[in-house]
Scaffold this motif. Structure first.
Motif, PDB file in Angstrom:
ATOM      1  N   ILE A 110       0.848  -1.197   0.000  1.00  0.00           N
ATOM      2  CA  ILE A 110       0.000   0.000   0.000  1.00  0.00           C
ATOM      3  C   ILE A 110       0.879   1.240   0.000  1.00  0.00           C
ATOM      4  N   GLN A 111       1.922   1.245   0.826  1.00  0.00           N
ATOM      5  CA  GLN A 111       2.851   2.371   0.864  1.00  0.00           C
ATOM      6  C   GLN A 111       3.518   2.555  -0.491  1.00  0.00           C
ATOM      7  N   SER A 112       3.937   1.465  -1.110  1.00  0.00           N
ATOM      8  CA  SER A 112       4.593   1.548  -2.417  1.00  0.00           C
ATOM      9  C   SER A 112       3.646   2.111  -3.466  1.00  0.00           C
ATOM     10  N   SER A 205      -4.848  -4.233   5.268  1.00  0.00           N
ATOM     11  CA  SER A 205      -3.552  -3.597   5.038  1.00  0.00           C
ATOM     12  C   SER A 205      -3.677  -2.077   4.994  1.00  0.00           C
ATOM     13  N   ILE A 206      -4.761  -1.580   4.369  1.00  0.00           N
ATOM     14  CA  ILE A 206      -4.994  -0.138   4.348  1.00  0.00           C
ATOM     15  C   ILE A 206      -5.182   0.381   5.767  1.00  0.00           C
ATOM     16  N   GLY A 207      -5.939  -0.365   6.567  1.00  0.00           N
ATOM     17  CA  GLY A 207      -6.140   0.030   7.959  1.00  0.00           C
ATOM     18  C   GLY A 207      -4.847   0.054   8.743  1.00  0.00           C
ATOM     19  N   LYS A 208      -4.015  -0.944   8.505  1.00  0.00           N
ATOM     20  CA  LYS A 208      -2.728  -1.010   9.200  1.00  0.00           C
ATOM     21  C   LYS A 208      -1.825   0.141   8.800  1.00  0.00           C
ATOM     22  N   TYR A 209      -1.804   0.448   7.505  1.00  0.00           N
ATOM     23  CA  TYR A 209      -0.985   1.564   7.022  1.00  0.00           C
ATOM     24  C   TYR A 209      -1.511   2.891   7.554  1.00  0.00           C
TER      25      TYR A 209
END
Length: 564
Positions: A110-112, A205-209
């Motif tokens: 997600i960051q990438s 994953s979006i939530g974690k980011y």
């Protein structure tokens, strides 16, 4: 079109549909059409057989129940349609990349994605991704928009939501307990399978980011190595000979495709003619540029590092700056420095405005060398670190990464749709790109040789991560580190030293240890060592080039000058 209508239960734009039916239909659509990669991986471990068929069916039912529960909780009458449309569009893209490249959409990915620039995005565009977008995103979204939802009083809406949640939980519970023997191994032994569920895992994953980005942070950036100072070497005065070091940060170079490491193809013909030290067992901090680059410049080791720590703490470039004796320059032909070079001079060479070696929208790494002579000459009496961040082997369009004269291995894959090429064609294009990196690094060495009489010169090369080229159906990079294949973590790395610095570094001693395991954890301390920086954050045990004759020693976690 009938398939979509059948799944969604929509036969007329005039027919009213309950929110429950719309949510269940959408959840079922995700399971049937958006989770092909998930079930392919499941089938590889639990093949379709009489013994497994019940468990496999329970997975489909259970995943539908989980998605139904989630969608029921996050939507209301007024948000249900836009929410489902957004998820359908995003999930069509994630399905494409998981189905075709076998990638996992975790928080690092997600960051990438968020840090990817337009030129990188264009490399991923294709008719195939557009077909996924149309069939799995746009068409079902149009059907969702056509639905006329039944209007219910608030009390009934709440009751129905509660009913749907309870039923979903009961179904999920029944599925798990009915096949508990299977689910025990599924949850404990095969955790990576869950990485492929769509859209549940990318939403997690979006939530974690987001939690990492939005969590309370320190004001500003925490200083590091404010005590840093350059010490005298062998009794010499600092103004006698200055360090001139070029650090090349490579892109997506896996160690097992270096001929220096025994690869059967000659991918390093020019470097093989130089006095280099090749590190055959170098490993990356992460499997993506967005993670690895900040990590490799951080003083944290891989196990302790996090993107938040990278953002909120100074890095090795800052420590070198604190000495007031070392000038740092970052030149970038990739997307950017990922936050590493925010406090040092930065030059973007990914565009023709700065890079004179560009054609057809592709700027070559070689262009970063233009004008470096002028920069060096403009900083007399100063130690210099120049960082060159390559485009390197950036995929999937490997064929774009090198000039035509480097196309030695043929035929090559001439599309960014790797699924349309044979694995050999992909490897050929990738290896040709390595030939160009070999040429680029030899040019860097040639530049440094011109200063060998006036400076202590050195080149350090570290790739940011490796690359999968179709082995076991995996392509590109970005897999979670715990399950990533070695192709994505075992990286190319080497060093070259000018004649004047070789004795001080004791290159022969370094060569004796060149095949031991190293990692990005070593870069921070190796740079401090080569510039002979005295600071409490230096650890000579992590300095690849540590030589006691430099006059530095680690005592109780601090640096002191050794008595002569």
């Amino acid at each position: 079109m009938r398939v979509f209508k059948g799944v969604f239960g929509i036969y007329s734009g005039k027919k009213e549909v309950s929110a429950t039916k719309l949510i269940i239909s959408t959840a079922l659509f995700f399971v049937l059409f958006g989770n092909i990669a998930f079930f392919q991986h499941v089938f590889s471990i639990y093949p379709i057989s009489f013994q497994n068929i019940g468990f496999l069916g329970s997975l489909a039912v259970g995943l539908t129940a989980i998605l139904t529960l989630f969608l029921t909780l996050i939507t209301s009458r007024y948000t249900i349609k836009p929410t489902l449309v957004i998820l359908l569009i995003i999930s069509s893209f994630t399905a494409y990349f998981m189905d075709n490249y076998n990638v996992v959409i975790d928080d690092i990915m997600i960051q990438s994605i968020l840090e990817t620039d337009l030129s990188e995005t264009s490399d991923l565009a294709s008719w195939r991704v557009l077909s996924y977008l149309l069939l799995l995103g746009v068409l079902p979204s149009l059907l969702v928009q056509r639905v006329k939802l039944v209007s219910l009083p608030l009390k009934k809406t709440v009751l129905y939501k509660a009913r749907d949640c309870v039923v979903s939980i009961l179904i999920l519970t029944v599925m798990i307990f009915s096949f508990s023997k299977f689910y025990t191994s599924f949850f404990r032994e095969h955790k990576p399978l869950r990485y492929y569920t769509n859209p549940s895992y990318y939403l997690y994953s979006i939530g974690k980011y987001a939690a990492d980005i939005l969590s309370p942070q320190e004001t500003g950036v925490m200083p590091l190595g404010k005590d840093a100072q350059v010490v005298k070497r062998h009794g010499e005065e600092r103004n006698d000979r200055k360090e001139l070091v070029i650090l090349v940060v490579g892109e997506a170079v896996r160690a097992d495709h270096f001929s220096l490491n025994g690869y059967e193809r000659e991918t390093n013909p020019l470097l093989a003619q130089e006095k280099i030290v090749n590190f055959s067992e170098m490993y990356s901090c992460g499997t993506s540029t967005a993670y690895s680059v900040p990590c490799m410049f951080s003083h944290y080791n891989r196990k302790d590092y996090s993107p938040r720590k990278g953002r909120t703490n100074e890095n090795i470039l800052d420590v070198l700056n604190h000495t007031d004796a070392i000038d740092v320059l970052w030149r970038d032909n990739n997307s950017d420095s990922k936050g590493v070079a925010l406090r040092v001079p930065y030059e973007d060479y990914s565009k023709p405005e700065n890079n004179s070696v560009c054609s057809d929208g592709e700027c070559r790494d070689e262009g970063m060398l233009a004008g470096l002579d002028h920069y060096i000459d403009q900083h007399p009496g100063r130690d210099i670190l120049i960082v060159l961040h390559q485009m390197g082997n950036h995929g999937p369009a490997y064929y774009k990464r090198y000039p035509e004269e480097f196309e030695k291995f043929q035929p090559v894959c001439r599309t960014n749709q790797l699924e349309e090429c044979t694995q050999q064609e992909i490897v050929n294009a990738y290896d040709n790109t390595l030939l160009y990196t070999d040429y680029f690094l030899s040019k860097v060495i040639g530049l440094l040789k011109g200063y060998d009489k006036s400076h202590n010169t050195a080149m350090l090369y570290f790739s940011d991560h490796g690359e999968s080229l179709g082995e076991k159906g995996l392509y590109l990079h970005g897999m979670p580190y715990a399950v990533a294949p070695e192709a994505q973590t075992h990286i190319g790395s080497l060093m070259w030293f000018g004649d004047e610095i070789r004795e001080k570094i004791d290159v022969e001693k370094v060569k004796k240890h060149k095949d031991q395991r190293y990692s990005h954890d070593n870069l921070f301390h190796t740079l401090l060592g080569i510039f002979e920086v005295e600071t409490g954050v230096y650890n000579n045990e992590l300095d690849i080039l540590y030589n006691p004759s430099f006059g530095l020693d680690l005592i109780g976690g601090n640096i002191r000058t050794m008595s002569k």
